[in-house]
Design a protein around this motif. Structure first.
Motif, PDB file in Angstrom:
ATOM      1  N   ASP A  23       9.315  -7.895 -19.360  1.00  0.00           N
ATOM      2  CA  ASP A  23       8.785  -9.038 -18.623  1.00  0.00           C
ATOM      3  C   ASP A  23       7.287  -9.192 -18.853  1.00  0.00           C
ATOM      4  O   ASP A  23       6.783 -10.310 -19.054  1.00  0.00           O
ATOM      5  CB  ASP A  23       9.096  -8.900 -17.138  1.00  0.00           C
ATOM      6  N   GLY A  24       6.574  -8.069 -18.865  1.00  0.00           N
ATOM      7  CA  GLY A  24       5.147  -8.124 -19.153  1.00  0.00           C
ATOM      8  C   GLY A  24       4.857  -8.557 -20.573  1.00  0.00           C
ATOM      9  O   GLY A  24       3.912  -9.316 -20.827  1.00  0.00           O
ATOM     10  N   ALA A  25       5.672  -8.082 -21.514  1.00  0.00           N
ATOM     11  CA  ALA A  25       5.498  -8.491 -22.913  1.00  0.00           C
ATOM     12  C   ALA A  25       5.756  -9.981 -23.074  1.00  0.00           C
ATOM     13  O   ALA A  25       5.031 -10.675 -23.805  1.00  0.00           O
ATOM     14  CB  ALA A  25       6.428  -7.682 -23.810  1.00  0.00           C
ATOM     15  N   ALA A  26       6.792 -10.502 -22.413  1.00  0.00           N
ATOM     16  CA  ALA A  26       7.105 -11.929 -22.505  1.00  0.00           C
ATOM     17  C   ALA A  26       5.968 -12.780 -21.939  1.00  0.00           C
ATOM     18  O   ALA A  26       5.592 -13.809 -22.524  1.00  0.00           O
ATOM     19  CB  ALA A  26       8.407 -12.224 -21.768  1.00  0.00           C
ATOM     20  N   LEU A  27       5.398 -12.350 -20.819  1.00  0.00           N
ATOM     21  CA  LEU A  27       4.279 -13.097 -20.232  1.00  0.00           C
ATOM     22  C   LEU A  27       3.068 -13.063 -21.153  1.00  0.00           C
ATOM     23  O   LEU A  27       2.388 -14.083 -21.349  1.00  0.00           O
ATOM     24  CB  LEU A  27       3.932 -12.504 -18.872  1.00  0.00           C
ATOM     25  N   ALA A  28       2.783 -11.899 -21.744  1.00  0.00           N
ATOM     26  CA  ALA A  28       1.641 -11.792 -22.654  1.00  0.00           C
ATOM     27  C   ALA A  28       1.831 -12.668 -23.884  1.00  0.00           C
ATOM     28  O   ALA A  28       0.896 -13.347 -24.335  1.00  0.00           O
ATOM     29  CB  ALA A  28       1.442 -10.332 -23.067  1.00  0.00           C
ATOM     30  N   VAL A  29       3.041 -12.668 -24.452  1.00  0.00           N
ATOM     31  CA  VAL A  29       3.315 -13.502 -25.622  1.00  0.00           C
ATOM     32  C   VAL A  29       3.178 -14.982 -25.276  1.00  0.00           C
ATOM     33  O   VAL A  29       2.618 -15.776 -26.052  1.00  0.00           O
ATOM     34  CB  VAL A  29       4.718 -13.199 -26.173  1.00  0.00           C
ATOM     35  N   LEU A  30       3.671 -15.380 -24.109  1.00  0.00           N
ATOM     36  CA  LEU A  30       3.567 -16.781 -23.691  1.00  0.00           C
ATOM     37  C   LEU A  30       2.112 -17.214 -23.558  1.00  0.00           C
ATOM     38  O   LEU A  30       1.711 -18.263 -24.082  1.00  0.00           O
ATOM     39  CB  LEU A  30       4.304 -16.966 -22.364  1.00  0.00           C
ATOM     40  N   LEU A  31       1.315 -16.402 -22.876  1.00  0.00           N
ATOM     41  CA  LEU A  31      -0.095 -16.745 -22.706  1.00  0.00           C
ATOM     42  C   LEU A  31      -0.851 -16.680 -24.034  1.00  0.00           C
ATOM     43  O   LEU A  31      -1.731 -17.511 -24.297  1.00  0.00           O
ATOM     44  CB  LEU A  31      -0.738 -15.809 -21.681  1.00  0.00           C
ATOM     45  N   GLY A  32      -0.511 -15.684 -24.871  1.00  0.00           N
ATOM     46  CA  GLY A  32      -1.164 -15.587 -26.172  1.00  0.00           C
ATOM     47  C   GLY A  32      -0.846 -16.769 -27.065  1.00  0.00           C
ATOM     48  O   GLY A  32      -1.733 -17.300 -27.755  1.00  0.00           O
ATOM     49  N   ALA A  33       0.412 -17.212 -27.061  1.00  0.00           N
ATOM     50  CA  ALA A  33       0.786 -18.372 -27.867  1.00  0.00           C
ATOM     51  C   ALA A  33       0.071 -19.626 -27.376  1.00  0.00           C
ATOM     52  O   ALA A  33      -0.371 -20.462 -28.182  1.00  0.00           O
ATOM     53  CB  ALA A  33       2.303 -18.564 -27.824  1.00  0.00           C
ATOM     54  N   ALA A  34      -0.059 -19.774 -26.060  1.00  0.00           N
ATOM     55  CA  ALA A  34      -0.765 -20.934 -25.519  1.00  0.00           C
ATOM     56  C   ALA A  34      -2.245 -20.904 -25.893  1.00  0.00           C
ATOM     57  O   ALA A  34      -2.819 -21.933 -26.295  1.00  0.00           O
ATOM     58  CB  ALA A  34      -0.600 -20.978 -24.001  1.00  0.00           C
ATOM     59  N   ALA A  35      -2.874 -19.729 -25.786  1.00  0.00           N
ATOM     60  CA  ALA A  35      -4.298 -19.625 -26.099  1.00  0.00           C
ATOM     61  C   ALA A  35      -4.559 -19.862 -27.582  1.00  0.00           C
ATOM     62  O   ALA A  35      -5.405 -20.687 -27.954  1.00  0.00           O
ATOM     63  CB  ALA A  35      -4.814 -18.246 -25.681  1.00  0.00           C
ATOM     64  N   PHE A  36      -3.830 -19.155 -28.441  1.00  0.00           N
ATOM     65  CA  PHE A  36      -4.050 -19.319 -29.879  1.00  0.00           C
ATOM     66  C   PHE A  36      -3.611 -20.695 -30.360  1.00  0.00           C
ATOM     67  O   PHE A  36      -4.219 -21.270 -31.271  1.00  0.00           O
ATOM     68  CB  PHE A  36      -3.311 -18.231 -30.651  1.00  0.00           C
ATOM     69  N   GLY A  37      -2.534 -21.230 -29.777  1.00  0.00           N
ATOM     70  CA  GLY A  37      -2.091 -22.558 -30.180  1.00  0.00           C
ATOM     71  C   GLY A  37      -3.111 -23.625 -29.854  1.00  0.00           C
ATOM     72  O   GLY A  37      -3.402 -24.508 -30.670  1.00  0.00           O
ATOM     73  N   ALA A  38      -3.696 -23.564 -28.662  1.00  0.00           N
ATOM     74  CA  ALA A  38      -4.721 -24.532 -28.296  1.00  0.00           C
ATOM     75  C   ALA A  38      -5.956 -24.395 -29.180  1.00  0.00           C
ATOM     76  O   ALA A  38      -6.554 -25.397 -29.595  1.00  0.00           O
ATOM     77  CB  ALA A  38      -5.087 -24.357 -26.827  1.00  0.00           C
TER      78      ALA A  38
END
Length: 259
Positions: free
Chosen positions: A150-165
Motif C-alpha cells: 500500500d505504501g509502495a502504491a501511494l509512493a508510485v502514484l505521487l511520484g508519477a504525478a510529480a514527474f509527469g507534471a
C-alpha cells in the motif's frame, strides 16, 4: 417561432463533449502512442529491467540485504521517472514542433484536459512497468510477503504525478531540441546523484542535503522503505512528492504552449 423538426430529431447534438469522455479518449490515445514508440519503451522499461537483473546478479553497486528488494525499489523509481518525466517531456516537445498540439488547439480540448490526458497515459504505462518489474524481481528472489504494498502504491502514484507534471511543464514550454537535451541530462543527473542508485544517506555532503527535496530522492526513499524495509513510507518523502506534483501541475496547466 416554430420549426418543422421536433427537438432531438437529429443526433448527435452539436456542442462540447463531456469532460470525462474527452479525458478517456485523450488518455487512451496518449497511452497507445506511448506504447507504439520503441525508443520510449526502451527507456521506460528495458533499461530499468536490465539494470535490475544485472545489478542483482553482479554486485557492482553496494546494497543491503535482501539485495533484490533494495534494487527493485531503486529501479521502480527509475522506471517511473523515465516514463513520467523524460519520455513525456520529449514526446510533448516534438508534438509541439510537428504541429500536433496546434491541431488539438482547434478542438474543444482545454489545456488542463491535455495535461490530465498525458498524466492518465503516464499512469497506464506505470502500471505496466510495476507489473513487469515486479514479476522480474520475483524471479530474482524478491518476495512481496514482508513489503508494504500500500505504501509502495501511494509512493508510485505521487511520484508519477510529480514527474509527469514536470515532464509536461518542460516539454510544453521549451523548444524540442532543448527539451531533448535537458530531459536526458536531468535523467542522468537524477539517476547518479538524485538518490536513486546511491541512497540519500550515502551521497556526499551538498548532494545529501539537496537529494531528499528532489522528486527522485523522495520517491526512491519512499519505495525503499515500503519494498525493502517493509515499512510504510515516512510523511516527509510523500509530502515532497505531493508538493512537486501540485506546483508543477498548476504551472503546466497555465504555461504549456500549443506551438
Amino acid at each position: 417561432m416554430t420549426t418543422p423538426f421536433p427537438e432531438g430529431l437529429f443526433t448527435p447534438a452539436p456542442g462540447r463533449g463531456n469532460a470525462l469522455t474527452m479525458l478517456r479518449a485523450q488518455g487512451g490515445l496518449e497511452t497507445r502512442l506511448a506504447l507504439r514508440n520503441a525508443e520510449q519503451v526502451l527507456l521506460t522499461l528495458l533499461i530499468p529491467a536490465a539494470l535490475l537483473a544485472g545489478l542483482t546478479l553482479v554486485p557492482a553497486v553496494p546494497a543491503p540485504e535482501p539485495r533484490v528488494a533494495w534494487l527493485f525499489a531503486a529501479m521502480l523509481a527509475l522506471a517511473v521517472m523515465s516514463s513520467a518525466f523524460t519520455s513525456q517531456a520529449i514526446a510533448l516537445g516534438f508534438d509541439r514542433r510537428y504541429g500536433a498540439l496546434r491541431r488539438l488547439a482547434a478542438t474543444a480540448l482545454p489545456r488542463w484536459l491535455l495535461v490530465c490526458g498525458r498524466l492518465a497515459a503516464v499512469a497506464a504505462v506505470v502500471v505496466i512497468q510495476v507489473v513487469l518489474l515486479g514479476v522480474l524481481a520475483a524471479l530474482l528472489g524478491w518476495s512481496p510477503a514482508g513489503a508494504r504494498l500500500d505504501g509502495a502504491a501511494l509512493a508510485v502514484l505521487l511520484g508519477a504525478a510529480a514527474f509527469g507534471a514536470l515532464g509536461i511543464l518542460l516539454g510544453g514550454t521549451l523548444r524540442a531540441e532543448i527539451v531533448l537535451a535537458v530531459a536526458n541530462l536531468v535523467w542522468f543527473a537524477l539517476l547518479l546523484a538524485g538518490g536513486i542508485v546511491v541512497p540519500v544517506a550515502d551521497l556526499p555532503g551538498p548532494l545529501a542535503a539537496i537529494a531528499p527535496w528532489l522528486p527522485s530522492g523522495a520517491l526512491a526513499e519512499a519505495l525503499r522503505s515500503a519494498l525493502g524495509a517493509g515499512e510504510f513510507p515516512a510523511a516527509g518523502p510523500l509530502l515532497v512528492l505531493t508538493g512537486w506534483a501540485v506546483v508543477a501541475g498548476v504551472a503546466a496547466s497555465r504555461l504549456v504552449r500549443w506551438t
